[in-house]
Design a protein around this motif. Structure first.
Motif, PDB file in Angstrom:
ATOM      1  N   ALA A  69       0.831  -1.336   0.136  1.00 45.38           N
ATOM      2  CA  ALA A  69       0.017  -0.140   0.228  1.00 45.38           C
ATOM      3  C   ALA A  69       0.940   1.449  -0.040  1.00 45.38           C
ATOM      4  CB  ALA A  69      -0.996   0.008   1.200  1.00 45.38           C
ATOM      5  N   ASP A  70       1.966   1.177   0.651  1.00 48.24           N
ATOM      6  CA  ASP A  70       2.866   2.063   0.815  1.00 48.24           C
ATOM      7  C   ASP A  70       3.757   2.441  -0.369  1.00 48.24           C
ATOM      8  OD1 ASP A  70       4.813   4.258   1.284  1.00 48.24           O
ATOM      9  OD2 ASP A  70       5.444   3.489   3.409  1.00 48.24           O
ATOM     10  N   PRO A  71       3.791   3.522  -1.360  1.00 49.61           N
ATOM     11  CA  PRO A  71       4.454   3.316  -2.577  1.00 49.61           C
ATOM     12  C   PRO A  71       5.954   3.639  -2.293  1.00 49.61           C
ATOM     13  CG  PRO A  71       3.239   5.553  -2.004  1.00 49.61           C
ATOM     14  CD  PRO A  71       2.869   4.529  -1.337  1.00 49.61           C
ATOM     15  N   GLU A  72       6.539   4.018  -1.254  1.00 49.80           N
ATOM     16  CA  GLU A  72       7.779   4.165  -0.709  1.00 49.80           C
ATOM     17  C   GLU A  72       8.296   2.700  -0.464  1.00 49.80           C
ATOM     18  OE1 GLU A  72       9.242   7.016  -1.075  1.00 49.80           O
ATOM     19  OE2 GLU A  72       7.528   7.717  -1.884  1.00 49.80           O
ATOM     20  N   LYS A  73       7.446   1.676  -0.132  1.00 49.22           N
ATOM     21  CA  LYS A  73       8.080   0.401   0.054  1.00 49.22           C
ATOM     22  C   LYS A  73       8.211  -0.481  -1.238  1.00 49.22           C
ATOM     23  CE  LYS A  73       6.194  -0.176   4.767  1.00 49.22           C
ATOM     24  NZ  LYS A  73       5.445  -1.103   5.542  1.00 49.22           N
ATOM     25  N   TRP A  74       9.330  -1.372  -1.035  1.00 51.23           N
ATOM     26  CA  TRP A  74       9.469  -2.110  -2.214  1.00 51.23           C
ATOM     27  C   TRP A  74       8.428  -3.200  -2.425  1.00 51.23           C
ATOM     28  CZ3 TRP A  74      14.591  -2.629  -5.448  1.00 51.23           C
ATOM     29  CH2 TRP A  74      15.184  -1.306  -5.086  1.00 51.23           C
ATOM     30  N   THR A  75       8.329  -3.660  -3.566  1.00 55.77           N
ATOM     31  CA  THR A  75       7.404  -5.058  -3.798  1.00 55.77           C
ATOM     32  C   THR A  75       8.235  -6.007  -3.492  1.00 55.77           C
ATOM     33  OG1 THR A  75       6.034  -3.719  -5.588  1.00 55.77           O
ATOM     34  CG2 THR A  75       6.351  -6.258  -5.542  1.00 55.77           C
ATOM     35  N   THR A  76       7.462  -7.157  -2.798  1.00 59.99           N
ATOM     36  CA  THR A  76       8.272  -8.281  -2.651  1.00 59.99           C
ATOM     37  C   THR A  76       7.653  -9.459  -3.316  1.00 59.99           C
ATOM     38  OG1 THR A  76       6.414  -8.864  -0.712  1.00 59.99           O
ATOM     39  CG2 THR A  76       8.557  -7.676   0.303  1.00 59.99           C
ATOM     40  N   TYR A  77       8.521 -10.603  -3.349  1.00 58.28           N
ATOM     41  CA  TYR A  77       8.118 -11.715  -4.186  1.00 58.28           C
ATOM     42  C   TYR A  77       8.576 -12.884  -3.416  1.00 58.28           C
ATOM     43  CZ  TYR A  77      12.931 -11.473  -6.079  1.00 58.28           C
ATOM     44  OH  TYR A  77      14.087 -11.796  -5.855  1.00 58.28           O
ATOM     45  N   TYR A  78       7.753 -14.010  -3.935  1.00 60.28           N
ATOM     46  CA  TYR A  78       8.311 -15.450  -3.219  1.00 60.28           C
ATOM     47  C   TYR A  78       7.669 -16.593  -4.367  1.00 60.28           C
ATOM     48  CZ  TYR A  78       8.508 -19.959  -1.005  1.00 60.28           C
ATOM     49  OH  TYR A  78       9.035 -20.905  -0.732  1.00 60.28           O
ATOM     50  N   GLY A  79       8.669 -17.279  -4.526  1.00 62.18           N
ATOM     51  CA  GLY A  79       8.184 -18.336  -5.532  1.00 62.18           C
ATOM     52  C   GLY A  79       8.746 -19.406  -5.437  1.00 62.18           C
ATOM     53  N   ASP A  80       8.371 -20.806  -5.745  1.00 57.95           N
ATOM     54  CA  ASP A  80       8.987 -22.040  -5.496  1.00 57.95           C
ATOM     55  C   ASP A  80       8.381 -22.816  -6.522  1.00 57.95           C
ATOM     56  OD1 ASP A  80       6.670 -23.536  -4.496  1.00 57.95           O
ATOM     57  OD2 ASP A  80       7.218 -22.739  -2.417  1.00 57.95           O
ATOM     58  N   ASN A  81       8.925 -24.292  -6.663  1.00 56.54           N
ATOM     59  CA  ASN A  81       8.466 -25.388  -7.524  1.00 56.54           C
ATOM     60  C   ASN A  81       7.176 -26.196  -7.139  1.00 56.54           C
ATOM     61  OD1 ASN A  81       9.615 -27.043  -5.501  1.00 56.54           O
ATOM     62  ND2 ASN A  81      11.084 -27.862  -6.948  1.00 56.54           N
ATOM     63  N   ARG A  82       6.560 -25.495  -6.084  1.00 56.40           N
ATOM     64  CA  ARG A  82       5.189 -26.335  -5.480  1.00 56.40           C
ATOM     65  C   ARG A  82       5.688 -27.304  -4.551  1.00 56.40           C
ATOM     66  NH1 ARG A  82      -0.169 -25.456  -8.767  1.00 56.40           N
ATOM     67  NH2 ARG A  82      -0.688 -25.754  -6.615  1.00 56.40           N
ATOM     68  N   ARG A  83       6.928 -27.741  -4.453  1.00 51.34           N
ATOM     69  CA  ARG A  83       7.592 -28.837  -3.485  1.00 51.34           C
ATOM     70  C   ARG A  83       8.453 -28.022  -2.477  1.00 51.34           C
ATOM     71  NH1 ARG A  83       7.691 -30.585  -8.324  1.00 51.34           N
ATOM     72  NH2 ARG A  83       9.834 -30.316  -8.887  1.00 51.34           N
ATOM     73  N   GLY A  84       8.640 -26.847  -2.359  1.00 47.39           N
ATOM     74  CA  GLY A  84       9.409 -26.268  -1.648  1.00 47.39           C
ATOM     75  C   GLY A  84      11.058 -25.960  -1.981  1.00 47.39           C
ATOM     76  N   GLY A  85      11.090 -26.406  -3.307  1.00 46.80           N
ATOM     77  CA  GLY A  85      12.349 -26.137  -3.729  1.00 46.80           C
ATOM     78  C   GLY A  85      12.601 -25.167  -4.683  1.00 46.80           C
ATOM     79  N   ASN A  86      13.872 -24.940  -5.048  1.00 50.22           N
ATOM     80  CA  ASN A  86      13.971 -23.957  -6.211  1.00 50.22           C
ATOM     81  C   ASN A  86      13.261 -22.582  -5.882  1.00 50.22           C
ATOM     82  OD1 ASN A  86      14.832 -22.795  -8.558  1.00 50.22           O
ATOM     83  ND2 ASN A  86      13.407 -23.574  -9.773  1.00 50.22           N
ATOM     84  N   VAL A  87      13.543 -21.948  -4.951  1.00 48.53           N
ATOM     85  CA  VAL A  87      13.198 -20.640  -4.065  1.00 48.53           C
ATOM     86  C   VAL A  87      13.656 -19.741  -4.689  1.00 48.53           C
ATOM     87  CG1 VAL A  87      12.643 -19.787  -1.912  1.00 48.53           C
ATOM     88  CG2 VAL A  87      12.236 -22.104  -2.112  1.00 48.53           C
ATOM     89  N   VAL A  88      12.893 -18.661  -5.045  1.00 45.55           N
ATOM     90  CA  VAL A  88      13.251 -17.209  -5.179  1.00 45.55           C
ATOM     91  C   VAL A  88      12.425 -16.404  -4.339  1.00 45.55           C
ATOM     92  CG1 VAL A  88      14.094 -17.850  -7.687  1.00 45.55           C
ATOM     93  CG2 VAL A  88      11.608 -17.047  -7.137  1.00 45.55           C
ATOM     94  N   GLU A  89      12.976 -15.348  -3.745  1.00 46.51           N
ATOM     95  CA  GLU A  89      12.329 -14.476  -2.896  1.00 46.51           C
ATOM     96  C   GLU A  89      13.335 -13.268  -2.864  1.00 46.51           C
ATOM     97  OE1 GLU A  89      11.778 -15.457   1.262  1.00 46.51           O
ATOM     98  OE2 GLU A  89      13.299 -17.080   1.083  1.00 46.51           O
TER      99      GLU A  89
END
Length: 101
Positions: free
Chosen positions: A63-83
């Motif tokens: 909501a705060d335009p001064e804050k960075w956008t966050t992301y999280y991704g994985d291979n749906r098995r908890g591996g190959n995580v990016v965040e």
């Protein structure tokens, strides 16, 4: 019920980010991404959520335009995580490309 309202400016930033990122992915890599589910969050932010066959990606537009956008991704098995955090004004097509690999 205690949730913050989604401000139009937050919605506009989410739309701008999604449109720009998807367009860049298409124009640079000729890859099209499925539409995410778009969900309001109690704190006034917006989640963009992709549940693909073998990957899942969640991007939160604050909501705060001064804050960075966050992301999280994985291979749906908890591996190959990016965040991490991204600047929504920068080209971020690599993140959507990750979800299609």
């Amino acid at each position: 019920e205690g949730a913050s309202a989604i401000e139009e400016s937050t919605w506009q930033r989410a739309v701008k980010f999604l449109r720009k990122t998807a367009f860049t992915l298409w124009s640079k890599c000729n890859v099209r991404i499925e539409a995410p589910s778009i969900t309001p969050v109690r704190d006034g932010s917006i989640d963009l959520h992709w549940k693909l066959l073998d990957r899942e990606l969640l991007i939160n537009i604050p909501a705060d335009p001064e804050k960075w956008t966050t992301y999280y991704g994985d291979n749906r098995r908890g591996g190959n995580v990016v965040e991490g955090e991204i600047d929504t004004n920068a080209p971020n097509h690599w993140l959507l490309m990750w979800s299609t690999e």
